[in-house]
Design a protein around this motif. Structure first.
Motif, PDB file in Angstrom:
ATOM      1  N   LEU A   1      20.324  10.120  23.089  1.00 26.27           N
ATOM      2  CA  LEU A   1      20.193   8.956  23.972  1.00 26.27           C
ATOM      3  C   LEU A   1      19.650   9.449  25.309  1.00 26.27           C
ATOM      4  N   ASN A   2      18.766   8.703  25.897  1.00 24.83           N
ATOM      5  CA  ASN A   2      18.231   9.067  27.210  1.00 24.83           C
ATOM      6  C   ASN A   2      18.201   7.849  28.103  1.00 24.83           C
ATOM      7  N   PHE A   3      18.312   8.102  29.396  1.00 28.26           N
ATOM      8  CA  PHE A   3      18.320   6.984  30.338  1.00 28.26           C
ATOM      9  C   PHE A   3      17.086   6.114  30.165  1.00 28.26           C
TER      10      PHE A   3
ATOM     11  N   LEU B   1      13.237  20.068  27.423  1.00 25.78           N
ATOM     12  CA  LEU B   1      11.804  20.166  27.760  1.00 25.78           C
ATOM     13  C   LEU B   1      11.550  19.583  29.148  1.00 25.78           C
ATOM     14  N   THR B   2      12.332  18.587  29.523  1.00 23.48           N
ATOM     15  CA  THR B   2      12.195  18.039  30.881  1.00 23.48           C
ATOM     16  C   THR B   2      12.590  19.089  31.914  1.00 23.48           C
ATOM     17  N   ALA B   3      13.699  19.788  31.663  1.00 26.15           N
ATOM     18  CA  ALA B   3      14.121  20.849  32.594  1.00 26.15           C
ATOM     19  C   ALA B   3      13.051  21.938  32.668  1.00 26.15           C
ATOM     20  N   TRP B   4      12.473  22.288  31.513  1.00 22.64           N
ATOM     21  CA  TRP B   4      11.379  23.285  31.489  1.00 22.64           C
ATOM     22  C   TRP B   4      10.201  22.788  32.321  1.00 22.64           C
ATOM     23  N   MET B   5       9.809  21.535  32.089  1.00 15.06           N
ATOM     24  CA  MET B   5       8.681  20.965  32.843  1.00 15.06           C
ATOM     25  C   MET B   5       8.924  21.075  34.347  1.00 15.06           C
ATOM     26  N   LEU B   6      10.141  20.694  34.762  1.00 13.89           N
ATOM     27  CA  LEU B   6      10.440  20.682  36.203  1.00 13.89           C
ATOM     28  C   LEU B   6      10.389  22.087  36.790  1.00 13.89           C
TER      29      LEU B   6
ATOM     30  N   ALA C   1      23.966  20.899  44.455  1.00 16.42           N
ATOM     31  CA  ALA C   1      24.043  19.753  43.554  1.00 16.42           C
ATOM     32  C   ALA C   1      24.620  18.541  44.277  1.00 16.42           C
ATOM     33  N   VAL C   2      24.188  17.358  43.868  1.00 14.97           N
ATOM     34  CA  VAL C   2      24.746  16.113  44.421  1.00 14.97           C
ATOM     35  C   VAL C   2      25.286  15.272  43.279  1.00 14.97           C
ATOM     36  N   THR C   3      26.562  14.924  43.360  1.00 13.64           N
ATOM     37  CA  THR C   3      27.150  14.139  42.277  1.00 13.64           C
ATOM     38  C   THR C   3      28.189  13.165  42.826  1.00 13.64           C
ATOM     39  N   SER C   4      28.842  12.416  41.894  1.00 15.17           N
ATOM     40  CA  SER C   4      29.646  11.280  42.348  1.00 15.17           C
ATOM     41  C   SER C   4      31.151  11.443  42.199  1.00 15.17           C
TER      42      SER C   4
ATOM     43  N   ASP D   1      14.926  15.086  41.829  1.00 17.16           N
ATOM     44  CA  ASP D   1      15.649  13.835  42.046  1.00 17.16           C
ATOM     45  C   ASP D   1      15.453  12.879  40.878  1.00 17.16           C
ATOM     46  N   SER D   2      16.544  12.626  40.128  1.00 15.96           N
ATOM     47  CA  SER D   2      16.463  11.708  38.984  1.00 15.96           C
ATOM     48  C   SER D   2      17.135  10.381  39.295  1.00 15.96           C
ATOM     49  N   VAL D   3      17.721  10.255  40.473  1.00 20.92           N
ATOM     50  CA  VAL D   3      18.486   9.039  40.774  1.00 20.92           C
ATOM     51  C   VAL D   3      17.555   7.938  41.294  1.00 20.92           C
TER      52      VAL D   3
ATOM     53  N   GLY E   1      12.999  10.399  38.006  1.00 18.02           N
ATOM     54  CA  GLY E   1      13.772   9.390  37.289  1.00 18.02           C
ATOM     55  C   GLY E   1      14.215   8.257  38.181  1.00 18.02           C
ATOM     56  N   ASN E   2      14.778   7.228  37.531  1.00 15.02           N
ATOM     57  CA  ASN E   2      15.142   5.987  38.237  1.00 15.02           C
ATOM     58  C   ASN E   2      16.540   5.518  37.874  1.00 15.02           C
ATOM     59  N   ALA E   3      17.505   6.416  37.756  1.00 12.46           N
ATOM     60  CA  ALA E   3      18.823   5.979  37.274  1.00 12.46           C
ATOM     61  C   ALA E   3      19.409   4.850  38.127  1.00 12.46           C
ATOM     62  N   SER E   4      19.061   4.809  39.428  1.00 17.48           N
ATOM     63  CA  SER E   4      19.595   3.745  40.294  1.00 17.48           C
ATOM     64  C   SER E   4      18.552   2.662  40.574  1.00 17.48           C
ATOM     65  N   GLY E   5      17.383   2.776  39.948  1.00 19.15           N
ATOM     66  CA  GLY E   5      16.288   1.826  40.195  1.00 19.15           C
ATOM     67  C   GLY E   5      15.042   2.570  40.667  1.00 19.15           C
TER      68      GLY E   5
ATOM     69  N   ARG F   1       5.492  12.754  40.793  1.00 17.50           N
ATOM     70  CA  ARG F   1       6.318  11.934  39.894  1.00 17.50           C
ATOM     71  C   ARG F   1       5.907  12.286  38.453  1.00 17.50           C
ATOM     72  N   PRO F   2       6.438  13.412  37.939  1.00 14.32           N
ATOM     73  CA  PRO F   2       6.003  13.870  36.622  1.00 14.32           C
ATOM     74  C   PRO F   2       6.650  13.098  35.476  1.00 14.32           C
ATOM     75  N   GLY F   3       5.948  13.034  34.368  1.00 11.39           N
ATOM     76  CA  GLY F   3       6.470  12.456  33.126  1.00 11.39           C
ATOM     77  C   GLY F   3       6.266  13.470  32.015  1.00 11.39           C
ATOM     78  N   LEU F   4       7.333  13.752  31.276  1.00  7.72           N
ATOM     79  CA  LEU F   4       7.289  14.823  30.274  1.00  7.72           C
ATOM     80  C   LEU F   4       6.110  14.697  29.314  1.00  7.72           C
ATOM     81  N   PHE F   5       5.813  13.462  28.923  1.00  2.85           N
ATOM     82  CA  PHE F   5       4.828  13.310  27.849  1.00  2.85           C
ATOM     83  C   PHE F   5       3.443  13.827  28.245  1.00  2.85           C
TER      84      PHE F   5
ATOM     85  N   SER G   1      27.035   3.346  32.899  1.00  2.68           N
ATOM     86  CA  SER G   1      28.219   3.357  33.781  1.00  2.68           C
ATOM     87  C   SER G   1      28.180   4.552  34.723  1.00  2.68           C
ATOM     88  N   GLY G   2      27.300   5.540  34.412  1.00  2.90           N
ATOM     89  CA  GLY G   2      27.205   6.739  35.238  1.00  2.90           C
ATOM     90  C   GLY G   2      28.339   7.716  34.963  1.00  2.90           C
ATOM     91  N   LYS G   3      29.139   7.447  33.932  1.00  2.00           N
ATOM     92  CA  LYS G   3      30.319   8.294  33.706  1.00  2.00           C
ATOM     93  C   LYS G   3      30.100   9.359  32.633  1.00  2.00           C
TER      94      LYS G   3
HETATM   95  P1  NDP Z   1      22.022  11.227  32.941  1.00  2.00           P
HETATM   96  O1  NDP Z   1      22.893  11.714  31.858  1.00  2.00           O
HETATM   97  O2  NDP Z   1      21.658  12.185  34.023  1.00  2.00           O
HETATM   98  O3  NDP Z   1      22.683   9.926  33.576  1.00  2.00           O
HETATM   99  C1  NDP Z   1      22.277   9.444  34.800  1.00  2.00           C
HETATM  100  C2  NDP Z   1      23.102  10.009  35.967  1.00  2.00           C
HETATM  101  O4  NDP Z   1      22.507   9.552  37.165  1.00  2.00           O
HETATM  102  C3  NDP Z   1      24.528   9.533  36.013  1.00  2.00           C
HETATM  103  O5  NDP Z   1      25.394  10.277  35.200  1.00  2.00           O
HETATM  104  C4  NDP Z   1      24.845   9.679  37.495  1.00  2.00           C
HETATM  105  O6  NDP Z   1      25.175  11.046  37.779  1.00  2.00           O
HETATM  106  C5  NDP Z   1      23.505   9.415  38.160  1.00  2.00           C
HETATM  107  N1  NDP Z   1      23.402   8.079  38.759  1.00  2.00           N
HETATM  108  C6  NDP Z   1      23.228   7.859  40.094  1.00  2.00           C
HETATM  109  N2  NDP Z   1      23.134   6.563  40.335  1.00  2.00           N
HETATM  110  C7  NDP Z   1      23.282   5.918  39.174  1.00  2.00           C
HETATM  111  C8  NDP Z   1      23.304   4.556  38.803  1.00  2.00           C
HETATM  112  N3  NDP Z   1      23.139   3.563  39.707  1.00  2.00           N
HETATM  113  N4  NDP Z   1      23.491   4.238  37.507  1.00  2.00           N
HETATM  114  C9  NDP Z   1      23.653   5.216  36.572  1.00  2.00           C
HETATM  115  N5  NDP Z   1      23.621   6.527  36.871  1.00  2.00           N
HETATM  116  C10 NDP Z   1      23.448   6.885  38.159  1.00  2.00           C
HETATM  117  O7  NDP Z   1      20.694  10.652  32.273  1.00  2.00           O
HETATM  118  P2  NDP Z   1      19.500  11.443  31.556  1.00  2.00           P
HETATM  119  O8  NDP Z   1      19.770  12.906  31.526  1.00  2.00           O
HETATM  120  O9  NDP Z   1      19.177  10.744  30.289  1.00  2.00           O
HETATM  121  O10 NDP Z   1      18.301  11.163  32.539  1.00  2.00           O
HETATM  122  C11 NDP Z   1      18.382  11.583  33.876  1.00  2.00           C
HETATM  123  C12 NDP Z   1      17.215  11.032  34.616  1.00  2.00           C
HETATM  124  O11 NDP Z   1      16.066  11.774  34.270  1.00  2.00           O
HETATM  125  C13 NDP Z   1      16.905   9.574  34.344  1.00  2.00           C
HETATM  126  O12 NDP Z   1      16.568   8.971  35.560  1.00  2.00           O
HETATM  127  C14 NDP Z   1      15.705   9.655  33.432  1.00  2.00           C
HETATM  128  O13 NDP Z   1      14.905   8.546  33.519  1.00  2.00           O
HETATM  129  C15 NDP Z   1      15.032  10.899  33.958  1.00  2.00           C
HETATM  130  N6  NDP Z   1      14.161  11.550  32.990  1.00  2.00           N
HETATM  131  C16 NDP Z   1      12.845  11.679  33.304  1.00  2.00           C
HETATM  132  C17 NDP Z   1      11.979  12.307  32.455  1.00  2.00           C
HETATM  133  C18 NDP Z   1      10.563  12.466  32.861  1.00  2.00           C
HETATM  134  O14 NDP Z   1       9.745  12.892  32.049  1.00  2.00           O
HETATM  135  N7  NDP Z   1      10.197  12.141  34.071  1.00  2.00           N
HETATM  136  C19 NDP Z   1      12.413  12.801  31.137  1.00  2.00           C
HETATM  137  C20 NDP Z   1      13.844  12.674  30.931  1.00  2.00           C
HETATM  138  C21 NDP Z   1      14.676  12.045  31.821  1.00  2.00           C
HETATM  139  P3  NDP Z   1      26.126  11.422  39.028  1.00  2.00           P
HETATM  140  O15 NDP Z   1      27.427  10.771  38.747  1.00  2.00           O
HETATM  141  O16 NDP Z   1      26.149  12.908  39.007  1.00  2.00           O
HETATM  142  O17 NDP Z   1      25.468  10.863  40.262  1.00  2.00           O
END
Ligand code: NDP
Length: 323
Positions: A42-44, A125-130, A169-172, A213-215, A237-241, A261-265, A312-314
């Motif tokens: 599963l991926n975000f 592969l994403t970590a490698w790319m970065l 590292a920055v986390t919650s 920065d993936s948030v 990434g855009n985990a928060s938007g 703003r890289p994309g793995l593909f 849920s971010g958990k």
């Molecule tokens: P994660 O398992 O890292 O889950 C997302 C994490 O982001 C959460 O656990 C949380 O970590 C943090 N977070 C901060 N704000 C929010 C929010 N509002 N809602 C949910 N989570 C939040 O996900 P993935 O490993 O699957 O992906 C990480 C990121 O990397 C995503 O943004 C994804 O799109 C991106 N990505 C990009 C790729 C690319 O090619 N560019 C390829 C793969 C992934 P914490 O509690 O530590 O803050």
């Protein structure tokens, strides 16, 4: 084929649009193989397709990584045989079966299980790319890493640390902070703190060389404010938007920063890139630098529940779906 099914959505929306749907696995065409999947990762990004942040053509089966055992081999395939264990990137892996080109399949090395393959192929592969293709930090440099114990983060932190990079590292949560330290982070900042001020305090006022920065929306400004002059803002990434637009002049004003703003593909579109990344990833796993971090496993039919968990971010480490 009896029992074969996938998870399909026929509309955009919340997790409940993900429905178990019977399917007939597609017979492999020339150059393709059919895999019985052991696990899908599963991926975000899967949530972005579900909500419509990224465009999905409906009906849509999410899932971009998986692993399993080759069940049928198409005409002309010489690199794989029935029974081989493989992992791969691909579209539509939330399913019991996956059909795709043999040239995109990676044979799992001895000692790496299929579920481990599904947990690392996209995230690793994403970590490698970065770290190797986007901005390669030098020993002694400092990197700011957001979501350090998530799917990507739990591979990015130990890998960067093994290169002699100091990770901030920055986390919650306290629990995640503890895990980030265990995986190699030198310092951990809470996302609720004033991140940029804490970074300045930890770097004698200089700032970091790179921010991974993936948030996104909630973190971009703090990342930019944390960089040293000519530092790299790697927003991946855009985990928060989605990140707000930024005027080029802002990069100059802050000290000729580089923003990407890289994309793995784009990095694994050709076979050479994919093989190079896979060699680095599996090599790091064999060397013991990286371990698959499987934090949560759900039944494939419960994909909706898995989406709720990651949103849920958990969640910690990788989340898997198993048929
Ligand atoms: P994660 O398992 O890292 O889950 C997302 C994490 O982001 C959460 O656990 C949380 O970590 C943090 N977070 C901060 N704000 C929010 C929010 N509002 N809602 C949910 N989570 C939040 O996900 P993935 O490993 O699957 O992906 C990480 C990121 O990397 C995503 O943004 C994804 O799109 C991106 N990505 C990009 C790729 C690319 O090619 N560019 C390829 C793969 C992934 P914490 O509690 O530590 O803050």
């Amino acid at each position: 084929m009896s029992g074969a099914y996938c998870i399909q959505m026929s509309e955009l929306g919340g997790p409940d649009v993900l429905k178990k749907t019977q399917m007939e696995p597609r017979e492999p065409g020339p150059g393709e193989v059919l895999v019985r999947q052991s696990a899908a990762g599963l991926n975000f990004i899967d949530t972005y397709f579900r909500t419509g942040l990224y465009p999905a053509k409906l009906p849509f089966t999410p899932g971009q990584e998986g692993a399993g055992v080759v069940e049928t081999v198409g005409e002309g395939v010489e690199t794989l045989k029935v029974g081989d264990r493989v992992t791969y990137l691909g579209q539509g892996t939330y399913a019991t079966h996956f059909t795709g080109p043999a040239s995109r399949m990676l044979k799992l090395p001895e000692g790496i299980r299929e579920d481990e393959g599904a947990a690392v192929v996209l995230k690793g592969l994403t970590a490698w790319m970065l770290l190797f293709e986007v901005y390669r930090p030098q020993p002694g440099e400092t990197a700011l890493v957001w979501a350090p114990v998530g799917g990507v983060g739990s591979l990015l932190v130990p890998w960067a640390t093994s290169m002699g990079v100091r990770v901030i590292a920055v986390t919650s949560s306290d629990e995640k902070a503890e895990l980030a330290k265990k995986s190699g982070a030198a310092d951990v900042i809470m996302s609720s703190d004033d991140v940029a001020s804490r970074v300045r305090a930890l770097t004698d006022g200089k700032g970091v060389d790179v921010a991974y920065d993936s948030v996104g929306k909630d973190s971009a400004k703090a990342s930019l404010d944390s960089l040293k002059s000519r530092g790299w803002f790697v927003t991946y990434g855009n985990a928060s938007g989605a990140v707000e637009p930024l005027a080029p002049g802002e990069l100059n004003r802050r000290g000729s920063l580089v923003m990407t703003r890289p994309g793995l593909f784009h990095f694994v579109a050709d076979e050479a890139g994919l093989k190079r990344g896979a060699a680095a990833l599996f090599g790091a796993m064999r060397a013991g630098t990286l371990k698959a971090q499987i934090g949560q496993t759900f039944a494939l039919k419960d994909a909706a529940e898995a989406h709720r968990a990651i949103e849920s971010g958990k969640t910690i480490g990788a989340t898997l779906l198993k048929p």
